[in-house]
Scaffold this motif. Structure first.
Motif, PDB file in Angstrom:
ATOM      1  N   GLU A  98     114.651 -33.123 -19.021  1.00 16.50           N
ATOM      2  CA  GLU A  98     115.565 -34.255 -18.892  1.00 16.50           C
ATOM      3  C   GLU A  98     114.834 -35.581 -19.089  1.00 16.50           C
ATOM      4  N   THR A 126     115.529 -38.204 -22.014  1.00 15.53           N
ATOM      5  CA  THR A 126     115.800 -39.601 -21.673  1.00 15.53           C
ATOM      6  C   THR A 126     114.996 -40.533 -22.580  1.00 15.53           C
ATOM      7  N   LYS A 158     116.681 -40.630 -25.957  1.00 16.03           N
ATOM      8  CA  LYS A 158     117.981 -41.307 -25.907  1.00 16.03           C
ATOM      9  C   LYS A 158     117.807 -42.803 -25.652  1.00 16.03           C
ATOM     10  N   THR A 159     116.849 -43.177 -24.781  1.00 14.29           N
ATOM     11  CA  THR A 159     116.635 -44.591 -24.488  1.00 14.29           C
ATOM     12  C   THR A 159     116.134 -45.307 -25.734  1.00 14.29           C
ATOM     13  N   ASN A 218     119.006 -45.704 -27.952  1.00  9.47           N
ATOM     14  CA  ASN A 218     119.981 -46.636 -27.386  1.00  9.47           C
ATOM     15  C   ASN A 218     119.539 -48.085 -27.568  1.00  9.47           C
ATOM     16  N   VAL A 219     118.260 -48.365 -27.291  1.00 10.16           N
ATOM     17  CA  VAL A 219     117.766 -49.744 -27.386  1.00 10.16           C
ATOM     18  C   VAL A 219     117.824 -50.220 -28.836  1.00 10.16           C
ATOM     19  N   ARG A 220     117.466 -49.326 -29.757  1.00 11.29           N
ATOM     20  CA  ARG A 220     117.569 -49.657 -31.191  1.00 11.29           C
ATOM     21  C   ARG A 220     118.998 -50.036 -31.550  1.00 11.29           C
ATOM     22  N   LYS A 221     119.908 -49.171 -31.135  1.00  7.93           N
ATOM     23  CA  LYS A 221     121.310 -49.385 -31.477  1.00  7.93           C
ATOM     24  C   LYS A 221     121.864 -50.639 -30.807  1.00  7.93           C
ATOM     25  N   ALA A 222     121.468 -50.860 -29.547  1.00  7.40           N
ATOM     26  CA  ALA A 222     121.928 -52.054 -28.831  1.00  7.40           C
ATOM     27  C   ALA A 222     121.437 -53.305 -29.544  1.00  7.40           C
ATOM     28  N   THR A 223     120.178 -53.282 -29.973  1.00  5.09           N
ATOM     29  CA  THR A 223     119.616 -54.437 -30.679  1.00  5.09           C
ATOM     30  C   THR A 223     120.382 -54.681 -31.985  1.00  5.09           C
TER      31      THR A 223
END
Lengths: 135, 230
Positions: free
Chosen positions: B135, B139, B142-143, B146-151
């Motif tokens: 897990e 994580t 996924k993190t 996620n941070v790439r996509k959020a940026t």
């Protein structure tokens, strides 16, 4: 709580210092919440959630803003100072340097607020201190 | 599988789609499947454990009962011997010997259940550790993703709203300026507040005949003089 829940609850929040928050959700492949503190002119904090973390990010500067001859010195200074900065750490996403805090998804709203406020204060301190490395 | 090492390789390669570079969709499914398997294994182990623990408790209860039975019959043997009933004593002794055989079987069973329990608990702890590790590594992937996509989302948003992310120095200037404005405004408001409050107070005091001592004394004098005249 999802991003919308945070937006609603943060908008209604008032800290003991009297800070309130202005929230704006940005939808995309990943939902992001942009949080600004109303009484404290500052950087927007971007909040995003994964399965087990809440990430609060402030974008500091990009690679092209760094004085080329001072870059290594700056990077070392960032490594040396990272641990001194309360609740936050530096990172780089793509070509942008960021300061961020990661919280457990089970954190209370108070903790998220504490992170946002601290992150803002830290961001200003960091940029002021690192100004000489920037163009 | 060291995920952080894979993340580093992907970053070195300048990969845009980090998550995909680290584990392709099939790989991610395999990873998630491993987590599911570990969880399933854990569930089964827990089920087995409760059964074995129940059996172990049953065995130890049986041992207690048999022990009491043995003690009871031993006292019967003593009674029989006291009454010189040798044959009866021998018969009871036969029963005790059967009970003892039974008891030693139960003791053996209990011992074997206990060691089974210890083994299952060990397996469960191992599975828990494995699960936590899977897990944690998932994580990381996924993190990173996620941070790439959020940026990307944030950058897109600034692109569409015609505003740009200010440079750090510009932001700092803007912040300093706004804070100065804020401080100035606060100072001005405070000053104004003091002035208006001060004025109000003196007005109120005047209205109440307080503060102007001379006129107060004169008023008293005038009043007394007026009294004398009457």
């Amino acid at each position: 709580m999802n991003i919308e829940d945070y937006a609603i609850r943060l908008s209604q929040y008032r800290t003991q210092e009297g800070y309130t928050f202005d929230c704006q959700t940005i939808s995309g492949e990943v939902d992001v919440l942009q949080v600004e503190m109303n009484e404290f002119e500052c950087f927007p904090v971007f909040l995003t959630k994964t399965n087990n973390q809440i990430l609060c990010i402030v974008y500091l500067w990009s690679e092209d803003e760094i004085k080329t001859d001072k870059r290594v010195e700056m990077l070392e200074m960032m490594l040396d100072t990272s641990i001194s900065i309360p609740l936050s750490a530096y990172a780089r996403v793509g070509n942008r340097f960021v300061i961020y805090g990661a919280l457990s998804v089970s954190s209370s709203l108070d903790k998220v607020v504490e992170e946002i406020v601290t992150l803002n204060e830290n961001a200003i301190d960091v940029i002021t201190a690192m100004e000489d490395f920037l163009k | 599988m060291n995920i952080l090492k894979k993340i580093m390789t992907a970053i070195r390669g300048g990969s845009r789609e980090l998550g995909e570079a680290i584990i392709d969709s099939q790989g991610a499914r395999i990873f998630e499947q491993e987590i599911e398997d570990a969880k399933e294994g854990l569930k089964n182990a827990k089920h087995d454990l409760t059964q074995v623990m129940a059996k172990e408790m049953q065995a130890s209860r049986k041992i207690d009962i048999l022990q009491k039975d043995i003690e009871k019959n031993e006292s019967f043997i003593n009674d029989a011997l006291e009454k010189n009933e040798e044959a009866l004593a021998l018969e009871i002794a036969g029963k005790v010997s059967e009970l003892e055989a039974d008891k030693s079987m139960q003791v053996e069973a209990q011992r074997s259940y206990a060691s089974h329990i210890a083994k299952l608990k060990g397996l469960m702890e191992k599975a828990e550790r494995q699960l936590k590790d899977y897990e944690r590594q998932l994580t990381m992937v996924k993190t990173t993703e996620n941070v790439r996509k959020a940026t990307a989302t944030i950058t897109d948003n600034f692109g569409t709203t015609n505003s740009t992310l200010l440079s750090a120095k510009e932001s700092l200037e803007r912040i300093k300026q706004k804070q100065q404005d804020f401080d100035d405004r606060n100072l001005a408001a405070e000053k104004l507040d003091n002035e208006t409050n001060g004025k109000n107070l003196s007005d109120k005091m005047k209205d109440a005949g307080i503060g102007d001592k001379e006129s107060g004394a004169q008023a008293v004098l005038a009043r007394l003089k007026a009294k004398q005249k009457t």
